[in-house]
Design a protein around this motif. Structure first.
Motif, PDB file in Angstrom:
ATOM      1  N   GLY A 123       0.835  -1.197   0.000  1.00 26.11           N
ATOM      2  CA  GLY A 123       0.000   0.000   0.000  1.00 26.11           C
ATOM      3  C   GLY A 123       0.865   1.240   0.000  1.00 26.11           C
ATOM      4  N   LEU A 124       0.253   2.377  -0.330  1.00 21.28           N
ATOM      5  CA  LEU A 124       0.974   3.645  -0.324  1.00 21.28           C
ATOM      6  C   LEU A 124       0.023   4.784   0.001  1.00 21.28           C
ATOM      7  CD1 LEU A 124       3.829   5.012  -1.148  1.00 21.28           C
ATOM      8  CD2 LEU A 124       2.521   5.797  -3.124  1.00 21.28           C
ATOM      9  N   TYR A 125       0.443   5.609   0.947  1.00 17.30           N
ATOM     10  CA  TYR A 125      -0.243   6.867   1.233  1.00 17.30           C
ATOM     11  C   TYR A 125       0.576   7.999   0.635  1.00 17.30           C
ATOM     12  CZ  TYR A 125      -1.641  11.093   3.699  1.00 17.30           C
ATOM     13  OH  TYR A 125      -2.044  12.370   3.986  1.00 17.30           O
ATOM     14  N   ASN A 126      -0.099   8.928  -0.031  1.00 17.78           N
ATOM     15  CA  ASN A 126       0.600  10.097  -0.564  1.00 17.78           C
ATOM     16  C   ASN A 126      -0.356  11.288  -0.599  1.00 17.78           C
ATOM     17  OD1 ASN A 126       1.591  11.542  -3.559  1.00 17.78           O
ATOM     18  ND2 ASN A 126       3.020  11.352  -1.862  1.00 17.78           N
ATOM     19  N   ASP A 127      -0.130  12.210   0.336  1.00 21.10           N
ATOM     20  CA  ASP A 127      -0.875  13.475   0.374  1.00 21.10           C
ATOM     21  C   ASP A 127      -2.371  13.298   0.143  1.00 21.10           C
ATOM     22  OD1 ASP A 127       1.209  15.135   1.086  1.00 21.10           O
ATOM     23  OD2 ASP A 127       1.806  15.514  -0.979  1.00 21.10           O
ATOM     24  N   GLY A 128      -2.980  12.441   0.957  1.00 22.59           N
ATOM     25  CA  GLY A 128      -4.430  12.296   0.923  1.00 22.59           C
ATOM     26  C   GLY A 128      -4.953  11.203   0.022  1.00 22.59           C
ATOM     27  N   TRP A 129      -4.087  10.551  -0.736  1.00 19.12           N
ATOM     28  CA  TRP A 129      -4.492   9.414  -1.563  1.00 19.12           C
ATOM     29  C   TRP A 129      -3.953   8.139  -0.933  1.00 19.12           C
ATOM     30  CZ3 TRP A 129      -7.649   9.750  -5.775  1.00 19.12           C
ATOM     31  CH2 TRP A 129      -7.854  11.022  -6.331  1.00 19.12           C
ATOM     32  N   MET A 130      -4.709   7.051  -1.082  1.00 20.82           N
ATOM     33  CA  MET A 130      -4.272   5.763  -0.548  1.00 20.82           C
ATOM     34  C   MET A 130      -4.449   4.686  -1.601  1.00 20.82           C
ATOM     35  SD  MET A 130      -3.016   4.294   2.236  1.00 20.82           S
ATOM     36  CE  MET A 130      -2.514   2.558   2.377  1.00 20.82           C
ATOM     37  N   LEU A 131      -3.350   4.042  -1.948  1.00 23.27           N
ATOM     38  CA  LEU A 131      -3.359   2.894  -2.859  1.00 23.27           C
ATOM     39  C   LEU A 131      -3.307   1.634  -2.015  1.00 23.27           C
ATOM     40  CD1 LEU A 131      -3.098   2.011  -5.929  1.00 23.27           C
ATOM     41  CD2 LEU A 131      -0.644   1.784  -5.445  1.00 23.27           C
ATOM     42  N   SER A 132      -4.246   0.717  -2.229  1.00 30.91           N
ATOM     43  CA  SER A 132      -4.388  -0.434  -1.334  1.00 30.91           C
ATOM     44  C   SER A 132      -4.502  -1.736  -2.109  1.00 30.91           C
ATOM     45  CB  SER A 132      -5.638  -0.270  -0.453  1.00 30.91           C
ATOM     46  OG  SER A 132      -5.566   0.923   0.301  1.00 30.91           O
ATOM     47  N   ALA A 133      -3.586  -2.656  -1.833  1.00 34.73           N
ATOM     48  CA  ALA A 133      -3.685  -3.995  -2.407  1.00 34.73           C
ATOM     49  C   ALA A 133      -4.780  -4.767  -1.687  1.00 34.73           C
ATOM     50  CB  ALA A 133      -2.358  -4.723  -2.286  1.00 34.73           C
ATOM     51  N   ASP A 134      -5.655  -5.383  -2.461  1.00 34.60           N
ATOM     52  CA  ASP A 134      -6.714  -6.210  -1.899  1.00 34.60           C
ATOM     53  C   ASP A 134      -6.117  -7.566  -1.519  1.00 34.60           C
ATOM     54  OD1 ASP A 134      -9.214  -7.031  -1.127  1.00 34.60           O
ATOM     55  OD2 ASP A 134      -9.901  -7.521  -3.144  1.00 34.60           O
ATOM     56  N   PRO A 135      -6.153  -7.953  -0.236  1.00 28.59           N
ATOM     57  CA  PRO A 135      -5.456  -9.178   0.193  1.00 28.59           C
ATOM     58  C   PRO A 135      -5.944 -10.423  -0.544  1.00 28.59           C
ATOM     59  CG  PRO A 135      -6.131  -7.873   2.071  1.00 28.59           C
ATOM     60  CD  PRO A 135      -6.794  -7.257   0.885  1.00 28.59           C
ATOM     61  N   ILE A 136      -5.011 -11.279  -0.881  1.00 23.14           N
ATOM     62  CA  ILE A 136      -5.336 -12.579  -1.477  1.00 23.14           C
ATOM     63  C   ILE A 136      -5.492 -13.633  -0.382  1.00 23.14           C
ATOM     64  CG2 ILE A 136      -4.464 -14.415  -2.970  1.00 23.14           C
ATOM     65  CD1 ILE A 136      -3.072 -12.213  -4.621  1.00 23.14           C
ATOM     66  N   ARG A 137      -4.664 -13.516   0.653  1.00 20.38           N
ATOM     67  CA  ARG A 137      -4.738 -14.420   1.804  1.00 20.38           C
ATOM     68  C   ARG A 137      -5.294 -13.653   2.991  1.00 20.38           C
ATOM     69  NH1 ARG A 137      -2.073 -14.786   6.325  1.00 20.38           N
ATOM     70  NH2 ARG A 137      -0.515 -13.250   5.659  1.00 20.38           N
ATOM     71  N   ALA A 138      -6.320 -14.185   3.629  1.00 16.28           N
ATOM     72  CA  ALA A 138      -6.858 -13.558   4.839  1.00 16.28           C
ATOM     73  C   ALA A 138      -5.911 -13.807   6.010  1.00 16.28           C
ATOM     74  CB  ALA A 138      -8.235 -14.119   5.153  1.00 16.28           C
ATOM     75  N   PRO A 139      -5.893 -12.939   7.010  1.00 17.48           N
ATOM     76  CA  PRO A 139      -4.957 -13.103   8.134  1.00 17.48           C
ATOM     77  C   PRO A 139      -5.122 -14.393   8.909  1.00 17.48           C
ATOM     78  CG  PRO A 139      -5.865 -10.888   8.100  1.00 17.48           C
ATOM     79  CD  PRO A 139      -6.642 -11.682   7.088  1.00 17.48           C
ATOM     80  N   TRP A 140      -6.308 -14.998   8.830  1.00 16.88           N
ATOM     81  CA  TRP A 140      -6.522 -16.250   9.550  1.00 16.88           C
ATOM     82  C   TRP A 140      -6.140 -17.471   8.711  1.00 16.88           C
ATOM     83  CZ3 TRP A 140     -10.152 -12.537   8.461  1.00 16.88           C
ATOM     84  CH2 TRP A 140     -11.062 -12.805   7.441  1.00 16.88           C
ATOM     85  N   GLN A 141      -5.756 -17.255   7.462  1.00 21.08           N
ATOM     86  CA  GLN A 141      -5.298 -18.356   6.603  1.00 21.08           C
ATOM     87  C   GLN A 141      -3.777 -18.444   6.705  1.00 21.08           C
ATOM     88  OE1 GLN A 141      -7.189 -16.820   3.027  1.00 21.08           O
ATOM     89  NE2 GLN A 141      -8.756 -18.412   3.111  1.00 21.08           N
ATOM     90  N   LEU A 142      -3.303 -18.716   7.906  1.00 23.92           N
ATOM     91  CA  LEU A 142      -1.881 -18.576   8.209  1.00 23.92           C
ATOM     92  C   LEU A 142      -1.007 -19.637   7.551  1.00 23.92           C
ATOM     93  CD1 LEU A 142      -2.455 -17.798  11.957  1.00 23.92           C
ATOM     94  CD2 LEU A 142      -1.512 -16.199  10.295  1.00 23.92           C
ATOM     95  N   SER A 143      -1.573 -20.799   7.292  1.00 21.65           N
ATOM     96  CA  SER A 143      -0.753 -21.880   6.747  1.00 21.65           C
ATOM     97  C   SER A 143      -0.854 -21.998   5.236  1.00 21.65           C
ATOM     98  CB  SER A 143      -1.155 -23.214   7.391  1.00 21.65           C
ATOM     99  OG  SER A 143      -2.529 -23.488   7.167  1.00 21.65           O
ATOM    100  N   MET A 144      -1.479 -21.003   4.609  1.00 25.12           N
ATOM    101  CA  MET A 144      -1.632 -21.018   3.157  1.00 25.12           C
ATOM    102  C   MET A 144      -0.270 -20.901   2.480  1.00 25.12           C
ATOM    103  SD  MET A 144      -3.915 -18.323   0.948  1.00 25.12           S
ATOM    104  CE  MET A 144      -3.793 -18.193  -0.833  1.00 25.12           C
TER     105      MET A 144
END
Length: 839
Positions: A547-568
């Motif tokens: 992700g990247l924040y820049n002067d009021g804009w935010m670029l966000s990668a949509d997660p492929i693995r959820a945080p609870w899918q730890l062993s993926m």
């Protein structure tokens, strides 16, 4: 006499020249002195650009005899005039919407007190994971810049990920210590390489080696708060809980901090201090005292469920003004987490219990923090103490699986338990008999109004932390709110500015990396309440998500693995695999509306800037692996060894330097002497109640127990008691899988398989058992390996209680590890499995 006088004059001339060479005249514009130079009460500030400061010039006179000379003392080093005491508080795994200070339902009166007497910060950010945020906090540099791209337990051999805070990045503790502050670190230390946490050190990466002259706390990502296995005072392993069943670390560390402040105050009330106070609350295991569980349960805060909780928090946040009035509540993730009314009665009952215990843990932790603040007030130092209370080193944790767990380590190893399977632990939830974590539904709710959770750096549920700051002598805007974008790396430059201490350019002769954060001190002035943020650009990356924040804009990668899918399995190409969303934060406080489709040029511009930041700050190469990285090879005192010999002395070795017995065959051999009258006790063990194994004697009878995540215990025992004299006990385990190592780390094949265990006494087989499964990847982070006694919990409560010291004599313990040899067919099979997992 004339020649002696000439010699004396020449010698004193050399002394004078020497003092100039060593820096006797390095006084800068920032330096100040008090008292008569050379007198016992003289003080001085130092030129903090070069640390440690050079020896001070001798201010007296030297003759042939003492009565013809004038004594002088080096001045005591003090900070610049008016520099405040500093209390830096950091709680663990707390989402923005959990504490009452930011609209949550959980009472946090200590944090409320700081906010009401100072400022609330609503736009402050972490890295989305524990030790990376902490490394940024104490160094003022980006987490990858100081080697903490991830936690130390999953460190890899790349500069941004090796968990080494370089000598070119001195911590705030070291800088303030050299400038006359007394420094202490209480609670969690998650910034020492995991393989350097044993008694062998080295200690330069421990708190005491990073500028904190006192440390009381634990060394890993989490700890059993009832009986921590890796608790240290400075660099000495301690076990104060033994024999004290109601002992709890949350209270004990507050006691220790208060004692430390009392001692300083008694020595000199004007002695300035930096207290970095970092309790284990509220990282799993959630271990509050029963008093707090009863208090919170009686309040019935969560009886209506997580959806209603989220709505109430959102309404509270608007009432408090900690989110804009036009902010939108992000949607509930129906495709991942059930809504409350879709749950079974058993699930609802269990999940309310999980939330009550978590809330009790947060309220309990905040109460103990309040004791620290009360002590500062009692000592009359509150007016000139800068208190920074950061609520969480990342967002709420979703590492407890869809249903939660009475044992955190089950989720890390891909095991999910139903509510019905967990109900036997209902009454014990939060006690020493559990190592609990709540369901992910609560994690999402406690991150209100944002989406996602801990581990996700691209959405504010993972990174936005509530923070409150007070400094009565300087901050007049009581109860004010600040909206400027800031980050953990901004804490160090803020502290340097308010103390009047410049950032060092050289420490121990090593040039320092520039501080990469910006000071927040401009926000203290009420006139700057709505001033533009001075932090313009901020990259985010964690476990491959970007992700990247820049002067009021935010670029966000949509997660492929959820945080609870730890062993993926790992994503093969995280640099190109993600879909990105774009948010205009000037109109969209909560990342509700994706505007990427309407702004493709902006998306590309932000991507280019983001990868430029990645290249600049050691973020590359990207790695999306989570739990599998726990078994990746890394340096340690055990690395490259398959044979371990122990001489029988009582030892306790924390994780990182133990024999690696996951996913492999091994043999444990113990040569012992049984005294007349028999023997009891642990010969050798690892872990305890929530995972572990142990070889021990019960009434002189050999027993070996393998405890798989407190779910199943496989017990092998001899048929008769050992007679007086020398004996050899052997446990041999033949593993059925392919084995641990780089291939297993990359593709998860061959881990967690079963095998056959055989117990022998004096060469004779006395018991044989088949294990259907073994632990695949992640041991408890508080795990210790022990000879001669058990550290914090038994591997089998039915057999013994800790410490259960061995009452015979241990002559020698040998552990031989036999990694499987992979055939070409094995490798081909594993590579095929890797390809399937990546699809």
């Amino acid at each position: 006499m004339e020649s002696r006088a000439k010699f004396l004059k020449l010698a004193l001339g050399v002394v004078a020249v020497s003092s100039l060479i060593t820096g006797g005249n390095v006084a800068s514009a920032q330096q100040q002195t008090t008292g008569t130079p050379g007198s016992p009460d003289a003080t001085t500030t130092v030129d903090s650009r070069y640390l440690p400061p050079p020896p001070q010039k001798f201010q007296g006179e030297i003759g042939l005899n003492a009565d013809q000379s004038k004594t002088a003392w080096p001045a005591r080093i003090v900070p610049p005039k008016g520099a405040p005491n500093i209390l830096l508080i950091l709680t663990d795994d707390v989402g923005f919407g959990a504490p009452s200070t930011f609209g949550g339902l959980i009472p946090t009166p200590a944090m409320d007190r700081i906010a009401n007497n100072g400022l609330r910060y609503t736009n402050f950010h972490s890295t989305s994971l524990c030790s990376p945020s902490r490394a940024a906090l104490i160094t003022g540099r980006n987490h990858h810049s100081v080697g903490f791209g991830a936690i130390s337990e999953i460190a890899t051999g790349f500069p941004g990920y090796n968990s080494v805070i370089g000598k070119d990045s001195a911590t705030i503790g070291r800088v303030l210590l050299e400038n006359g502050y007394k420094t202490a670190w209480e609670g969690k230390n998650h910034n020492t390489l995991v393989y350097q946490t044993s008694a062998a050190g080295p200690f330069d990466q421990w708190p005491t080696g990073m500028g904190f002259s006192h440390f009381y706390g634990f060394m890993g990502g989490d700890a059993d708060q009832w009986a921590p296995g890796s608790l240290f005072r400075d660099t000495t392993h301690i076990e104060p809980f033994l024999g004290h069943p109601k002992w709890n670390l949350i209270t004990a560390m507050a006691d220790d901090a208060i004692q430390w402040m009392n001692e300083l105050n008694d020595v000199n009330p004007d002695m300035p201090f930096l207290l970095y106070y970092a309790p284990g609350g509220t990282h799993s295991p959630h271990h509050p005292t029963q008093e707090w569980v009863d208090k919170i349960s009686a309040m019935h805060l969560f009886d209506k469920g997580w959806n209603a909780t989220r709505d109430q928090i959102f309404a509270n946040q608007k009432r408090l003004g900690v989110i804009p009035q036009d902010a939108k509540l992000t949607p509930w993730p129906k495709d991942m987490i059930k809504e409350w009314d879709q749950l079974t009665p058993a699930e609802q009952k269990l999940f309310i219990r999980q939330a009550d215990v978590y809330a009790a843990y947060l309220a309990y932790t905040d109460h103990q923090i309040g004791r620290i603040i009360d002590e500062i007030d009692k000592e009359g130092k509150l007016d000139n103490t800068l208190i920074m209370y950061i609520s969480g080193d990342n967002g709420s944790s979703a590492e407890g699986s869809l249903t939660g767990t009475p044992n955190e380590i089950t989720a890390f190893n891909g095991v999910q338990l139903t509510a019905e399977q967990q109900m036997p632990s209902y009454d014990a939830w939060g006690t020493d008999m559990t190592y609990p974590h709540y369901s992910i539904g609560w994690a999402w709710a406690f991150d209100t109004p944002y989406k996602w959770t801990k581990q996700i750096p691209s959405y504010f549920g993972g990174t936005r932390q509530g923070m409150a700051i007070t400094w009565p002598a300087k901050i007049a805007d009581k109860g004010g709110i600040r909206w400027q974008f800031h980050h953990f790396i901004d804490i160090v430059p803020t502290l340097l500015e308010v103390t009047g201490i410049p950032a060092p350019v050289m420490v121990d002769g090593i040039a320092q990396k520039p501080i990469e954060g910006v000071s927040m001190a401009y926000t203290f002035d009420k006139a700057n309440a709505n001033a533009p943020s001075r932090h313009h650009t901020r990259y985010f990356e964690m476990l491959g998500v970007q992700g990247l924040y820049n002067d009021g804009w935010m670029l966000s990668a949509d997660p492929i693995r959820a945080p609870w899918q730890l062993s993926m399995a790992a994503i093969t190409d995280p640099a190109t695999a993600f879909k990105f969303e774009l948010f205009d934060l000037s109109k969209d406080w909560t990342q509700y509306t994706d505007v990427s489709a309407a702004n493709p040029k902006k998306v590309q511009e932000m991507k280019d800037l983001m990868f430029g930041e990645f290249a600049k700050y050691q973020v590359l190469p990207l790695d999306s692996t989570a739990s599998p990285r726990f078994v990746a090879p890394r340096p340690s005192q055990a690395a490259g060894r398959n044979l371990f010999n122990y001489l029988g002395a009582t030892v306790s070795i924390p994780a990182g330097n133990q024999p690696g017995l996951l996913n492999t065959s091994y043999t444990i051999t113990a040569d012992i002497n049984v005294p007349e009258g028999g023997a009891d006790g642990v010969i050798v063990s690892e872990g305890g109640r929530f995972f572990g194994w142990g070889l021990y004697l019960l009434k002189s009878t050999p027993v070996y127990t393998y405890n798989l995540l407190d779910l199943k215990r496989t017990r092998l025992a001899g048929t008769e008691a050992l007679a007086f004299g020398k004996h050899t006990i052997e446990y041999d385990f033949k593993y059925n899988g392919l084995g641990e190592g780089t291939l297993a780390y990359n593709n998860l094949s061959g881990v967690g398989k079963g095998g056959t265990g055989t117990l022998k006494v004096d060469g004779k087989v006395v018991s044989t058992e088949t294990l259907e499964h073994t632990l695949p990847m992640v041991k408890p982070l508080d795990d210790t390996f022990n000879i001669g006694s058990s550290d914090n919990a038994p591997v089998n409560d039915a057999d013994y209680k800790v410490p259960f010291p061995f009452t015979g004599t241990i002559n020698k313990v040998t552990i031989a590890v036999e990694p499987p040899v992979l055939t070409p067919a094995d490798i081909k099979k594993m590579q095929s499995a890797q390809g399937s997992a990546s699809d």
